[in-house]
Every structure is written in structure tokens, then in C-alpha cells.
Design a protein around this motif. Sequence first.
Motif, mmCIF file in Angstrom:
data_model
loop_
_atom_site.group_PDB
_atom_site.id
_atom_site.type_symbol
_atom_site.label_atom_id
_atom_site.label_comp_id
_atom_site.label_asym_id
_atom_site.label_seq_id
_atom_site.Cartn_x
_atom_site.Cartn_y
_atom_site.Cartn_z
ATOM 1 N N SER A 17 0.873 -1.177 0.000
ATOM 2 C CA SER A 17 0.000 0.000 0.000
ATOM 3 C C SER A 17 0.914 1.232 0.000
ATOM 4 O O SER A 17 2.013 1.173 -0.551
ATOM 5 C CB SER A 17 -0.942 -0.078 1.205
ATOM 6 O OG SER A 17 -1.821 1.020 1.242
ATOM 7 N N ALA A 19 2.908 2.669 2.081
ATOM 8 C CA ALA A 19 4.277 2.516 2.590
ATOM 9 C C ALA A 19 5.075 1.529 1.734
ATOM 10 O O ALA A 19 6.164 1.862 1.250
ATOM 11 C CB ALA A 19 4.231 2.062 4.052
ATOM 12 N N ASP A 40 0.893 -8.711 -0.972
ATOM 13 C CA ASP A 40 -0.256 -8.122 -0.286
ATOM 14 C C ASP A 40 -1.452 -9.085 -0.355
ATOM 15 O O ASP A 40 -1.687 -9.718 -1.382
ATOM 16 C CB ASP A 40 -0.655 -6.772 -0.896
ATOM 17 C CG ASP A 40 -1.424 -5.918 0.103
ATOM 18 O OD1 ASP A 40 -0.897 -4.881 0.529
ATOM 19 O OD2 ASP A 40 -2.550 -6.315 0.490
ATOM 20 N N ARG A 49 -5.761 5.043 -0.690
ATOM 21 C CA ARG A 49 -6.859 4.813 0.257
ATOM 22 C C ARG A 49 -7.703 6.059 0.550
ATOM 23 O O ARG A 49 -8.925 5.948 0.699
ATOM 24 C CB ARG A 49 -6.321 4.274 1.592
ATOM 25 C CG ARG A 49 -6.195 2.787 1.560
ATOM 26 C CD ARG A 49 -5.868 2.201 2.925
ATOM 27 N NE ARG A 49 -4.986 1.073 2.739
ATOM 28 C CZ ARG A 49 -5.351 -0.113 2.259
ATOM 29 N NH1 ARG A 49 -6.601 -0.341 1.943
ATOM 30 N NH2 ARG A 49 -4.481 -1.070 2.114
ATOM 31 N N LYS A 54 -14.003 9.365 0.258
ATOM 32 C CA LYS A 54 -14.297 10.676 -0.339
ATOM 33 C C LYS A 54 -14.912 10.437 -1.723
ATOM 34 O O LYS A 54 -16.047 9.992 -1.806
ATOM 35 C CB LYS A 54 -13.019 11.525 -0.408
ATOM 36 C CG LYS A 54 -12.319 11.676 0.970
ATOM 37 C CD LYS A 54 -11.009 12.403 0.868
ATOM 38 C CE LYS A 54 -10.310 12.576 2.206
ATOM 39 N NZ LYS A 54 -9.602 11.379 2.695
ATOM 40 N N VAL A 87 1.175 -13.073 4.038
ATOM 41 C CA VAL A 87 2.356 -13.588 4.734
ATOM 42 C C VAL A 87 1.889 -14.065 6.101
ATOM 43 O O VAL A 87 1.227 -13.332 6.840
ATOM 44 C CB VAL A 87 3.436 -12.487 4.870
ATOM 45 C CG1 VAL A 87 4.617 -12.987 5.686
ATOM 46 C CG2 VAL A 87 3.879 -12.025 3.483
ATOM 47 N N ARG A 136 -11.856 0.235 4.952
ATOM 48 C CA ARG A 136 -10.399 0.298 4.841
ATOM 49 C C ARG A 136 -9.946 -0.083 3.429
ATOM 50 O O ARG A 136 -8.906 0.353 2.975
ATOM 51 C CB ARG A 136 -9.774 -0.657 5.870
ATOM 52 C CG ARG A 136 -8.259 -0.630 5.947
ATOM 53 C CD ARG A 136 -7.751 0.497 6.819
ATOM 54 N NE ARG A 136 -6.310 0.677 6.717
ATOM 55 C CZ ARG A 136 -5.633 1.660 7.299
ATOM 56 N NH1 ARG A 136 -6.262 2.541 8.049
ATOM 57 N NH2 ARG A 136 -4.339 1.780 7.154
ATOM 58 N N ASP A 285 1.692 3.130 8.877
ATOM 59 C CA ASP A 285 0.747 3.185 9.999
ATOM 60 C C ASP A 285 1.126 2.267 11.161
ATOM 61 O O ASP A 285 0.720 2.518 12.296
ATOM 62 C CB ASP A 285 -0.651 2.744 9.514
ATOM 63 C CG ASP A 285 -1.441 3.877 8.871
ATOM 64 O OD1 ASP A 285 -0.824 4.883 8.486
ATOM 65 O OD2 ASP A 285 -2.674 3.747 8.750
ATOM 66 N N SER A 302 -1.209 8.336 8.452
ATOM 67 C CA SER A 302 -1.269 9.307 7.360
ATOM 68 C C SER A 302 -0.422 8.864 6.177
ATOM 69 O O SER A 302 0.579 8.163 6.330
ATOM 70 C CB SER A 302 -0.798 10.684 7.832
ATOM 71 O OG SER A 302 0.601 10.698 7.959
#
Length: 418
Positions: A17, A19, A40, A49, A54, A87, A136, A285, A302
Amino acid sequence: MLHSKHNKKKCVIIGASHAGVNCAFALRKEGWQGEIILYDSDPELPYHRPPLSKTYLTSAPSDVLSPLKSADSYVREDIQLNLGLTVTAINAKEQNITLSNNTSQSYDTLVIATGARPIIPKIPGLADAKNVFQLRTAADVAGIRNALGSKPNKNVVVIGGGYIGLEIAASLKKIGASVTVLERENRILERVTAPEISDFFQTLHQKNGVDIFTHKNVTVVEKENNTVKVVCDDGSTFTADIIIVGVGIQVNTELAKQANIEIENGIKVDASARTSTKNIYALGDNTYHYNAHYKKYVRLESVQNAVDQAKVAAASICEKEVAYDTIPWFWSDQYDVKLQIVGLSNGYDNIVIRIEDKEQPCFSIWYFNGSVLLSVDAINNAKAYVMGTKFIKTNQLINKEKLADSSIEFKPANFITQ
Ligand SMILES: Cc1cc2nc3c(=O)[nH]c(=O)nc-3n(C[C@H](O)[C@H](O)[C@H](O)COP(=O)(O)OP(=O)(O)OC[C@H]3O[C@@H](n4cnc5c(N)ncnc54)[C@H](O)[C@@H]3O)c2cc1C
């Protein structure tokens, strides 16, 4: 420049994602010549995300997600992207990971970018009720859209008046749902803003036809024909076709914990995003990391943190040490209002409010500890956000009386006191 000694090395990244993906691309930029392998559980091409609550929630079902990188760019950068694979274990001693398809993958460097998942409170009846959602992932949005159907004039109860809950409320109202937000605390956004910002958003939602109730602790969810009844501890009840739970997140630290990596309010990392275990980094996160400006450990939720930590880690993995040193920033869009936040307001003891235009919402709240500026919340006011960022970065002392006076032109030189 080639880093030949990295040629045969493998960097494995868990979580693709904000990061994980940014770390993969930053590794190539830093000159990593070895393999980069991303995993993932989510089957979708990695996506942004923030739009989920929104624009994406209000767009047509045929609208596509906003990808972090195009499918082509993974090929171009020779980044192996393995989607729909979880994983299940990190074997730090053997330097390998185990996957949900019972295979394993060795690594020279491992990056844990597993992020977080929504908290689902243990409210009796909630787990068994029909049409209960969290938000999420893209799959969560698909579930909500499906439950709304072609005529989205349904009764939606949002449990939780934080940023995500409020964005969901604004988006669903926009497409015709009847929305009620239930907040347990005295006010919405209580943990993250001054009361003035909470009041502003409460009024904004009410003006747009969303009901917000505070002091509402949901205790039971009961079946009621085709709908559900949401019951609060003060005896009040709310009928819902759809419930959306937005009460916060819990970090995905299980893999790290099981591998004996140090955990403290998240995976504890140093200024280069290294964990306590050799050759293992963590980002985004899920990390508890040191913020050099505020001189304390923090856990942030964030995009800015995920991206900036990814860059620092990539540099460190390529043996170009840089220390993480950024001022956090964040944003939220609700109706036609844009909130931009810079800095961390925790520990503030006084605020300055500056109102630019009394007819339209355009103002900023400046959070201080004594004379030290900690953070700024800017409502439809990019200028305040930019100026605040500069002042915080440079530890600028500010004349608060002048700042509060909107008849004084809004330019940095007018507020600087030294
Ligand atoms: C609806 C919504 C709106 C938001 N709005 C904003 C905003 O306006 N501004 C802002 O700055 N931030 C916003 N955020 C927060 C922002 O999206 C997060 O801070 C960011 O996604 C963190 O990135 P990450 O990569 O650390 O973690 P995540 O995005 O949580 O990604 C972690 C990834 O790891 C994967 N994973 C976890 N465990 C495993 C495993 N064992 N095996 C394989 N894969 C695994 C997950 O599937 C996931 O894809 C929002 C978040 C949401 C949900």
C-alpha cells in the motif's frame, strides 16, 4: 550508479500500500539492483486509500480505483508484485517468510508495511447483523455500494465521529442516503482537534442534513424485520438499513510480535525505520517512531508518514543513511470544505483563531504550547497551512495578537516577532 554488492540481494516487502509500494520504487531510485518482491493480501492493484471515503464512495460502481502506480511501472522497475497472498510468518533466524499458499520466500532485507485494520467493537448483535461495514479497502466500498443498491435512499448509521466516519457521512449524504452519526464522546473529533473545529464540522453536517449525536455509546444491535435497531446506553434507538463502523484502527503487528520484534504502541523503529531485529525494517501506519521536531515517539495514520518513512528506509537499505525528520501533515474533505492539518497539536494549552472571511468558511486555528507553535488546522485556507508549515519548521516565534487580527494582511513578515 550501480551498487554491485546489492546485485543478488532480495528485498521482500510485506504490504503493498502507501508505505510498501513507495518503498519499492524508492529502492530503485536509490540504486538497489537486487530483487524487490512485494506481497499483499488484497487482490487489487495497489490503490490510494484516502479517496475511498471521499470521491470513490460517491462515484459510479463502474469507476475504477486510483492506482498508486500503473501496472506497467512495476514491470518497468522490475518489482515483483504478488497480490492476493498473505504472509503468515516471519522466520527472522532463517531470514525467510511463510506465505498463505504454504510456500516460503527468503530475504536479505525484510520490510514490514502491514498497516492497520479497523477496530470492530464487541457490541452484542453487531457481528451478526446484516449490512455492517467497515471502510479500509476497495472491497469494503464495494460492499457498501452493493448494500445501497441503485436507490441509495437508505438509513445509514455511522458509529464514530472521527475523520473517516464524518467523510463517509458527507459522501453518503451526497448520494441521497439518510445519515446519522453516533459519537460516544462529548464532541466529534474530540481526540484530534480543538472544540472550535468540532463545532464547525458538527454545524456543517447539520446544515447538510446529517444528524450527529454525541454521548451515544452503542450497547446493542437488534434485528428488526429487514432493518436493525441500534441501541445506546441512554436508551435511545436508531433504525438502520446499513451500519458503518468507524471507531479507529488497530495496527497489524502480529507478524512482528511473533518474530520477537520490539513492539510499543506499534512496531518500534529508529530514525531510519529499522526495527529491533537485524535486516528488518517497518514503515507506515504500523510503526511507533521518533519525531525529531517534536522530540517524542509517535504513531501516525497518514499518507505523508507512510511515504516519507518509505523513502528514509529505502535510503538506509541502500546504505545511504538519512534520519526521518518531517512535520506531519494530513487532510480531510467533507462537502465543499477542505481541512488541512500540519503538525501535532497534542499538548497545546492555548489557541489563536484567525478568520479570513466571515461570510464563507475560511479560517485557521493555531495551536500553541506557551509561545511554541505546535500545529495549524486550516479550513479552506491553504495560505494558513503553508505559512504554518514554515513557522513550525523554523520554530518561529509569532505575535499572536497580530495573527488573530484579520485586518492585518496575512503574510509571514507581519507576524514574526524576532
Ligand atoms: C477511508 C480512508 C480514508 C483516509 N483518508 C486519509 C486522508 O485523507 N489523508 C491521509 O493522510 N490519510 C488518510 N487515510 C490513512 C492512510 O490511508 C493510511 O495512513 C495509509 O494507507 C497507511 O499506509 P500503509 O501502507 O502504512 O498501510 P495500509 O494502507 O494499511 O496498507 C497495509 C497493507 O498491508 C497488507 N497486509 C497486511 N498484513 C499482511 C500480510 N500478513 N500479508 C500480506 N499483506 C498484508 C494489507 O492488505 C494492506 O494493503 C485514510 C484511510 C482510510 C482507510
